[in-house]
Design a protein around this motif. Structure first.
Motif, PDB file in Angstrom:
ATOM      1  N   LEU B  51       1.005  -1.218  -0.009  1.00 48.80           N
ATOM      2  CA  LEU B  51       0.013  -0.065   0.080  1.00 48.80           C
ATOM      3  C   LEU B  51       0.792   1.228  -0.099  1.00 48.80           C
ATOM      4  CD1 LEU B  51      -2.423  -1.157   2.625  1.00 48.80           C
ATOM      5  CD2 LEU B  51      -3.105  -0.329   0.182  1.00 48.80           C
ATOM      6  N   ILE B  52       2.083   1.483   0.628  1.00 43.63           N
ATOM      7  CA  ILE B  52       2.892   2.277   0.675  1.00 43.63           C
ATOM      8  C   ILE B  52       3.478   2.434  -0.540  1.00 43.63           C
ATOM      9  CG2 ILE B  52       4.876   3.329   1.711  1.00 43.63           C
ATOM     10  CD1 ILE B  52       4.396   1.917   4.383  1.00 43.63           C
ATOM     11  N   GLY B  53       4.028   1.486  -1.038  1.00 46.14           N
ATOM     12  CA  GLY B  53       4.387   1.429  -2.613  1.00 46.14           C
ATOM     13  C   GLY B  53       3.412   1.888  -3.770  1.00 46.14           C
ATOM     14  N   GLY B  54       2.386   1.886  -3.455  1.00 40.25           N
ATOM     15  CA  GLY B  54       1.285   2.277  -4.481  1.00 40.25           C
ATOM     16  C   GLY B  54       0.862   1.092  -5.290  1.00 40.25           C
ATOM     17  N   GLN B  55       1.110  -0.199  -4.814  1.00 38.08           N
ATOM     18  CA  GLN B  55       0.752  -1.142  -5.676  1.00 38.08           C
ATOM     19  C   GLN B  55      -0.570  -1.716  -5.787  1.00 38.08           C
ATOM     20  OE1 GLN B  55       4.105  -3.765  -4.456  1.00 38.08           O
ATOM     21  NE2 GLN B  55       5.354  -2.997  -6.211  1.00 38.08           N
ATOM     22  N   LEU B  56      -0.977  -1.434  -4.222  1.00 39.82           N
ATOM     23  CA  LEU B  56      -2.627  -1.717  -3.837  1.00 39.82           C
ATOM     24  C   LEU B  56      -2.867  -0.473  -3.549  1.00 39.82           C
ATOM     25  CD1 LEU B  56      -1.954  -4.846  -1.632  1.00 39.82           C
ATOM     26  CD2 LEU B  56      -2.586  -4.920  -4.020  1.00 39.82           C
ATOM     27  N   ASP B  66       6.646  12.043   1.541  1.00 40.20           N
ATOM     28  CA  ASP B  66       7.015  13.223   1.145  1.00 40.20           C
ATOM     29  C   ASP B  66       5.944  14.388   0.744  1.00 40.20           C
ATOM     30  OD1 ASP B  66       9.070  15.247   1.331  1.00 40.20           O
ATOM     31  OD2 ASP B  66       9.886  14.640  -0.687  1.00 40.20           O
ATOM     32  N   GLY B  67       4.867  14.131   1.405  1.00 39.22           N
ATOM     33  CA  GLY B  67       3.405  15.136   1.091  1.00 39.22           C
ATOM     34  C   GLY B  67       2.892  14.881  -0.048  1.00 39.22           C
ATOM     35  N   GLN B  68       3.181  13.747  -0.852  1.00 41.26           N
ATOM     36  CA  GLN B  68       2.473  13.473  -2.178  1.00 41.26           C
ATOM     37  C   GLN B  68       1.502  12.372  -1.632  1.00 41.26           C
ATOM     38  OE1 GLN B  68       4.522  13.431  -5.741  1.00 41.26           O
ATOM     39  NE2 GLN B  68       6.560  13.499  -4.639  1.00 41.26           N
ATOM     40  N   ASP B  69       0.389  12.127  -2.096  1.00 39.32           N
ATOM     41  CA  ASP B  69      -0.760  11.333  -1.772  1.00 39.32           C
ATOM     42  C   ASP B  69      -0.445  10.027  -2.920  1.00 39.32           C
ATOM     43  OD1 ASP B  69      -2.789   9.685  -1.475  1.00 39.32           O
ATOM     44  OD2 ASP B  69      -4.138  11.232  -0.967  1.00 39.32           O
ATOM     45  N   VAL B  70       0.071   9.000  -2.530  1.00 36.60           N
ATOM     46  CA  VAL B  70       0.608   7.843  -3.407  1.00 36.60           C
ATOM     47  C   VAL B  70      -0.474   7.439  -4.374  1.00 36.60           C
ATOM     48  CG1 VAL B  70       1.407   5.450  -3.439  1.00 36.60           C
ATOM     49  CG2 VAL B  70       2.295   7.317  -1.786  1.00 36.60           C
ATOM     50  N   HIS B  71      -1.856   7.292  -3.788  1.00 30.86           N
ATOM     51  CA  HIS B  71      -2.884   6.758  -4.563  1.00 30.86           C
ATOM     52  C   HIS B  71      -3.700   7.807  -5.384  1.00 30.86           C
ATOM     53  CE1 HIS B  71      -1.875   3.923  -1.208  1.00 30.86           C
ATOM     54  NE2 HIS B  71      -1.821   3.052  -2.376  1.00 30.86           N
ATOM     55  N   ARG B  72      -3.193   9.091  -5.543  1.00 32.48           N
ATOM     56  CA  ARG B  72      -3.838   9.959  -6.114  1.00 32.48           C
ATOM     57  C   ARG B  72      -2.923  10.499  -7.150  1.00 32.48           C
ATOM     58  NH1 ARG B  72      -8.884  11.661  -4.772  1.00 32.48           N
ATOM     59  NH2 ARG B  72      -9.145  10.964  -2.539  1.00 32.48           N
ATOM     60  N   LEU B  73      -1.717   9.929  -7.425  1.00 32.69           N
ATOM     61  CA  LEU B  73      -0.711  10.275  -8.493  1.00 32.69           C
ATOM     62  C   LEU B  73      -1.159   9.702  -9.668  1.00 32.69           C
ATOM     63  CD1 LEU B  73       2.648   9.955  -6.423  1.00 32.69           C
ATOM     64  CD2 LEU B  73       1.400  12.183  -6.838  1.00 32.69           C
ATOM     65  N   SER B  74      -0.660  10.396 -10.677  1.00 33.62           N
ATOM     66  CA  SER B  74      -0.744   9.711 -12.073  1.00 33.62           C
ATOM     67  C   SER B  74       0.103   8.516 -12.263  1.00 33.62           C
ATOM     68  CB  SER B  74      -0.407  10.697 -13.221  1.00 33.62           C
ATOM     69  OG  SER B  74       0.645  11.095 -13.314  1.00 33.62           O
ATOM     70  N   ARG B  75      -0.180   7.669 -13.056  1.00 35.25           N
ATOM     71  CA  ARG B  75       0.829   6.490 -13.274  1.00 35.25           C
ATOM     72  C   ARG B  75       2.432   6.945 -13.436  1.00 35.25           C
ATOM     73  NH1 ARG B  75       0.136   1.195 -14.438  1.00 35.25           N
ATOM     74  NH2 ARG B  75       1.654   0.141 -15.621  1.00 35.25           N
ATOM     75  N   GLU B  80       7.710   8.077 -11.138  1.00 34.17           N
ATOM     76  CA  GLU B  80       8.781   9.071 -10.739  1.00 34.17           C
ATOM     77  C   GLU B  80       9.200   8.881  -9.132  1.00 34.17           C
ATOM     78  OE1 GLU B  80      11.060  11.388 -12.197  1.00 34.17           O
ATOM     79  OE2 GLU B  80      10.089  10.097 -14.200  1.00 34.17           O
ATOM     80  N   LEU B  81       7.999   8.836  -8.389  1.00 37.28           N
ATOM     81  CA  LEU B  81       8.135   8.693  -6.923  1.00 37.28           C
ATOM     82  C   LEU B  81       9.078   7.624  -6.619  1.00 37.28           C
ATOM     83  CD1 LEU B  81       7.431   9.949  -4.071  1.00 37.28           C
ATOM     84  CD2 LEU B  81       5.300   8.743  -4.190  1.00 37.28           C
ATOM     85  N   ARG B  82       8.518   6.431  -7.313  1.00 35.99           N
ATOM     86  CA  ARG B  82       9.147   5.100  -6.977  1.00 35.99           C
ATOM     87  C   ARG B  82      10.716   5.000  -7.262  1.00 35.99           C
ATOM     88  NH1 ARG B  82       4.910   1.296  -9.632  1.00 35.99           N
ATOM     89  NH2 ARG B  82       3.208   1.060  -7.889  1.00 35.99           N
ATOM     90  N   LYS B  83      11.145   6.118  -8.003  1.00 32.24           N
ATOM     91  CA  LYS B  83      12.708   6.251  -8.206  1.00 32.24           C
ATOM     92  C   LYS B  83      13.518   6.582  -6.856  1.00 32.24           C
ATOM     93  CE  LYS B  83      12.192   7.535 -13.123  1.00 32.24           C
ATOM     94  NZ  LYS B  83      12.614   8.615 -14.098  1.00 32.24           N
ATOM     95  N   ARG B  84      12.606   7.158  -6.154  1.00 35.93           N
ATOM     96  CA  ARG B  84      13.250   7.712  -4.663  1.00 35.93           C
ATOM     97  C   ARG B  84      13.180   6.748  -3.705  1.00 35.93           C
ATOM     98  NH1 ARG B  84      10.052  13.029  -3.855  1.00 35.93           N
ATOM     99  NH2 ARG B  84      11.418  13.049  -1.826  1.00 35.93           N
ATOM    100  N   MET B  85      12.151   5.491  -4.161  1.00 35.82           N
ATOM    101  CA  MET B  85      12.271   4.249  -3.046  1.00 35.82           C
ATOM    102  C   MET B  85      13.133   3.148  -3.470  1.00 35.82           C
ATOM    103  SD  MET B  85       8.094   3.937  -2.692  1.00 35.82           S
ATOM    104  CE  MET B  85       7.079   5.041  -2.913  1.00 35.82           C
TER     105      MET B  85
END
Lengths: 263, 274
Positions: B51-56, B66-75, B80-85
């Motif tokens: 859920l944190i990684g946005g897969q579910l 970092d202030g961004q709602d993972v599940h409201r981001l575009s694909r 892009e966010l996952r490059k930081r994880m």
């Protein structure tokens, strides 16, 4: 009464599920087909052309040869009764170019390459390779699915052309070399009756449609399967069954559109 | 180190296969610290990482990184966010068509334009830190489960991410590599000010490196605090888990009808197998 309603509800649910899965497949195709071309993408694509196309050459060409040979033998035994064995070349070429090459090559392709694509992508899913790729920030639709989709789309038409060429040569071997049809009439009747646009062109259009449908079904079944060993085996079966039915059904529709008006 | 939360989980609800996995989870995971999420098997710890990684996608609630709602981001923005994880999978999830070297080099090749010699140096550095520089030419099929996980760790930190998610990093490690791994996670976190989330039920190892621990059970956070405060926690469920006692308020068995009547129940009468 309630039993009837229950079974009606079951059918309804099944219908909804099918439509939902069709929708997912559509979104999936749209997302993966629009891959931006890059040097890395080209390398992956060529790699897949080798696996999907080049490695299917042997089975497709051998089948083409035998089908051409059988066509010539069967055709000769009928045509010779009417003294029309000079038309053998025409018969072999038209049956191959219009129908047999696109359809049989697509069926072989679904069995040889489609099932392999489903199993490969499915196993990647089951071993979390697709998920880990996503977490690295690489979209598996672009990296894994797109090169395979485009490789299949390009490979099958080329394989179909190879199938036709080898089939016509097989017909020549049996008809001319073995049964003694005059070589000049085999080739000249073929040349006179085969139209490049109507016969060769339509055959290639058919195989482009089949290529898209078969590869799409194969990669989608792999991507969408339940990641267990049973799920992989079911999805591989589904790929072959759905592809074969789709190819045969679409062939009828395309034939009506393309050749239905010919008298 | 600052105390601004890097990852915030707000009132997270998630249902899977008709089962309620999470019923309102709240967490604040501080920047540059190691936060452990612990709990008995089957409480959905791995699900939480997904859920944190946005897969579910959760039924309700938010996950902010970092202030961004993972599940409201575009694909695109999500990738892009996952490059930081970085994420370390329980199975390793190495790419089976690439060897060890290429697996670790993969993120560098796809996300950077570094010249080949520099990629080589970076990969060897990462492999050295997990003790597998000598195994660079092996394929994933030739590795043991523990080795595969160490290669996966090298791959997960190849791009020096800001956040790293560890899914059961200690399972299946021998005592030596376990010690090295614990030390490695601690060092990575301190040297790079990495925000780490460790999901585990290896109590001793996890408590030894964690700065803060969340204990989840039954879809909720049942306790949180520093490792020390949990050790002397008043809740009997917490002390049962932390001290690994078989008897206590947390049941060992998956929910089932009464054992005695289940055994005596005629299998055919109840419709076969269940």
């Amino acid at each position: 009464m309630t039993k009837g309603i229950e079974s009606l509800a079951r059918w309804g649910r099944k219908g909804c599920d099918s439509f939902e899965s069709l929708g997912r497949a559509g979104i999936f195709l749209a997302q993966s087909a629009v891959a931006v071309p890059s040097r890395e993408g080209l390398r992956l694509w060529l790699h897949q052309i080798y696996f999907v196309g080049v490695l299917s050459l042997a089975i497709v060409l051998v089948s083409g040869l035998f089908i051409g040979m059988v066509l010539a033998l069967q055709g000769y035994t009928i045509l010779v009764d009417f003294g029309a064995e000079q038309a053998l070349g025409q018969m072999v070429a038209l049956s191959l170019l219009r129908e047999l090459a696109p359809v049989v090559a697509a069926l072989l392709f679904a069995g040889r390459a489609g099932s392999a694509l489903t199993a490969e992508i499915g196993l990647m899913k089951a071993t979390e390779q697709l998920t880990s790729m996503e977490m690295i920030g690489v979209d598996p639709l672009r990296r894994i699915v797109a090169p395979r989709l485009w490789a299949g789309f390009v490979s099958l038409p080329v394989l179909t052309i190879g199938f036709s060429v080898v089939g016509i040569w097989g017909g020549y071997l049996v008809g001319v070399e073995w049964l003694g049809v005059f070589e000049g009439s085999y080739w000249s009747n073929m040349q006179a009756s085969v139209s490049f646009l109507d016969d060769v062109g339509n055959g290639i259009i058919k195989s482009l449609v089949f290529a898209l449908v078969v590869t799409w079904i194969a990669v989608f079944q792999g991507y969408d399967l339940v990641p267990t060993s049973e799920g992989i085996s079911r999805a591989t079966t589904r790929t072959v069954v759905y592809s074969s039915l789709a190819v045969l059904g679409l062939d009828f529709v395309l034939t009506v559109v393309m050749f239905g008006g010919l008298s | 180190m600052t105390d601004v939360p890097f990852v915030e989980i707000e009132d997270l609800h998630f249902t899977f296969g008709g089962r309620e996995i999470f019923r309102g989870i709240n967490m604040a995971i501080p920047h540059g610290r190691i936060t452990a999420i612990m709990g008995p098997s089957g409480t959905g710890k791995t699900t939480l990482l997904k859920l944190i990684g946005g897969q579910l996608t959760p039924d309700s609630g938010r996950v902010l990184i970092d202030g961004q709602d993972v599940h409201r981001l575009s694909r695109k923005a999500l990738f892009e966010l996952r490059k930081r994880m970085g994420m370390l999978f329980q199975s390793g999830a190495l790419f089976s068509d690439l060897d060890v070297f290429e697996n670790v080099a993969f993120p560098l090749r796809v996300h950077t334009d570094l010249p080949e010699p520099m990629i080589r140096d970076l990969v060897l550095l990462k492999l050295q830190s997990v003790g597998l520089r000598g195994a660079r030419a092996l394929t994933p099929a030739e590795l043991s489960g523990g080795m595969a996980r160490r290669v996966a760790l090298a791959r997960a930190v190849a791009l020096d991410p800001e956040l790293i998610l560890y899914d059961e990093p200690f399972v299946g490690q021998d005592p030596i590599s376990m010690g090295v791994l614990v030390e490695l996670i601690r060092r990575l976190s301190q040297a790079l000010e990495l925000t780490s989330i460790v999901v585990s039920h290896d109590i001793k190892e996890t408590l030894s490196i964690a700065d803060y621990v969340y204990l989840i059970s039954d879809g909720k956070v049942v306790a949180e605090g520093t490792p020390k405060s949990l050790d002397t926690h008043a809740d009997p469920r917490v002390s049962q888990f932390v001290h690994g006692e078989p008897d206590g308020p947390v049941p060992f068995h998956y929910p089932a009808p009464d054992f005695y009547s289940d055994i005596l129940d005629d299998a055919t009468a109840s419709g076969g197998h269940p």
